[in-house]
Design an enzyme around this catalytic site. Sequence first.
Site, PDB file in Angstrom:
ATOM      1  N   HIS A 185       0.599  -1.293  -0.188  1.00  0.00           N
ATOM      2  CA  HIS A 185      -0.072  -0.587   0.528  1.00  0.00           C
ATOM      3  C   HIS A 185       0.573   1.248  -0.222  1.00  0.00           C
ATOM      4  CE1 HIS A 185      -3.619  -2.709   2.410  1.00  0.00           C
ATOM      5  NE2 HIS A 185      -3.412  -2.433   1.505  1.00  0.00           N
ATOM      6  N   ARG A 218      -1.889  -6.117  -7.906  1.00  0.00           N
ATOM      7  CA  ARG A 218      -0.742  -7.033  -8.076  1.00  0.00           C
ATOM      8  C   ARG A 218      -0.593  -7.804  -8.730  1.00  0.00           C
ATOM      9  NH1 ARG A 218      -3.276  -8.358  -2.226  1.00  0.00           N
ATOM     10  NH2 ARG A 218      -5.092  -8.352  -3.496  1.00  0.00           N
ATOM     11  N   SER A 248      -3.083  -7.861   3.348  1.00  0.00           N
ATOM     12  CA  SER A 248      -3.198  -7.523   5.228  1.00  0.00           C
ATOM     13  C   SER A 248      -3.431  -9.122   4.858  1.00  0.00           C
ATOM     14  CB  SER A 248      -4.645  -6.366   4.941  1.00  0.00           C
ATOM     15  OG  SER A 248      -4.282  -5.148   3.798  1.00  0.00           O
ATOM     16  N   LYS A 266     -15.641  -7.640   5.311  1.00  0.00           N
ATOM     17  CA  LYS A 266     -14.738  -8.646   5.790  1.00  0.00           C
ATOM     18  C   LYS A 266     -15.017  -8.074   7.577  1.00  0.00           C
ATOM     19  CE  LYS A 266     -11.994  -7.813   2.054  1.00  0.00           C
ATOM     20  NZ  LYS A 266     -11.002  -7.054   1.565  1.00  0.00           N
TER      21      LYS A 266
HETATM   22  O1  PNS Z   1      -8.824  -2.747   0.353  1.00  0.00           O
HETATM   23  P1  PNS Z   1      -9.957  -3.667  -0.286  1.00  0.00           P
HETATM   24  O2  PNS Z   1     -11.072  -3.601   0.527  1.00  0.00           O
HETATM   25  O3  PNS Z   1     -10.044  -3.846  -1.545  1.00  0.00           O
HETATM   26  O4  PNS Z   1     -10.850  -2.462  -1.109  1.00  0.00           O
HETATM   27  C1  PNS Z   1     -12.475  -2.521  -0.941  1.00  0.00           C
HETATM   28  C2  PNS Z   1     -12.736  -1.052  -1.082  1.00  0.00           C
HETATM   29  C3  PNS Z   1     -13.579   0.199  -0.448  1.00  0.00           C
HETATM   30  C4  PNS Z   1     -12.456   0.042  -2.266  1.00  0.00           C
HETATM   31  C5  PNS Z   1     -14.007  -1.067  -2.478  1.00  0.00           C
HETATM   32  O5  PNS Z   1     -15.071  -2.511  -1.179  1.00  0.00           O
HETATM   33  C6  PNS Z   1     -14.939   0.168  -2.332  1.00  0.00           C
HETATM   34  O6  PNS Z   1     -15.202   0.756  -2.510  1.00  0.00           O
HETATM   35  N1  PNS Z   1     -16.249  -0.006  -1.278  1.00  0.00           N
HETATM   36  C7  PNS Z   1     -17.175   1.075  -1.087  1.00  0.00           C
HETATM   37  C8  PNS Z   1     -18.780   1.096  -1.281  1.00  0.00           C
HETATM   38  C9  PNS Z   1     -18.862   1.676  -2.825  1.00  0.00           C
HETATM   39  O7  PNS Z   1     -18.917   1.894  -3.589  1.00  0.00           O
HETATM   40  N2  PNS Z   1     -19.518  -0.121  -3.601  1.00  0.00           N
HETATM   41  C10 PNS Z   1     -20.121   0.197  -5.142  1.00  0.00           C
HETATM   42  C11 PNS Z   1     -18.463   0.199  -6.016  1.00  0.00           C
HETATM   43  S1  PNS Z   1     -18.129  -0.337  -7.522  1.00  0.00           S
END
Ligand code: PNS
Length: 164
Positions: free
Chosen positions: A17, A90, A128, A41
């Site tokens: 990150h 990644r 993570s 999660k």
């Molecule tokens: O680190 P992660 O868990 O891969 O992050 C995922 C994240 C937070 C980027 C994704 O879950 C997100 O954008 N959540 C916000 C809710 C949202 O906008 N959902 C629609 C996405 S198309």
Amino acid sequence: MRIAIYPGSFDPITTGHLDIIKRASCLFDKLIVAVVKNYSKKPLFTTEERMELIRRSTQGLKNIEVDCFDGLLVDFVSNRKAQVIIKGLRAISDFEYEFQMALLNSKLKSEIETLFLMTSHKYSYLSSSMVKEIAGLGGCIQDLVPEEVREDIVKKIKERWGKK
Ligand code: PNS
């Protein structure tokens, strides 16, 4: 002013990150690292803890802000007057899910761009969840998380579900 948002769960921040944060911060006037508050999660670290670990890891960097959000990412991006979402890739296995999210976010707000940065190959194996598993089982997470926050991360992981 060009502002980008780097969203994620950061549970906890890893050196992968941090690599994306450093590289993206050079491309924009401001980079907001945005910790998602509620996600499926169940996080080990609280939102405030996750933000604090990012703040300490990015202390030397001038144009970084740490924030948190819930609700739709695109709404947060507009509220913070940003134009771009940064995502780290990644491996090919990340691509399909990230591609779907980028397309859906663009459908929701077409003015917002998603910019993918390839994670440096030395961090491509990192996540993570793996950090939590390794530290929980008593393994060494040196180089896997930023040095400044390593001890605190190990302490919390061991407290919660590690070997005593
Ligand atoms: O680190 P992660 O868990 O891969 O992050 C995922 C994240 C937070 C980027 C994704 O879950 C997100 O954008 N959540 C916000 C809710 C949202 O906008 N959902 C629609 C996405 S198309």
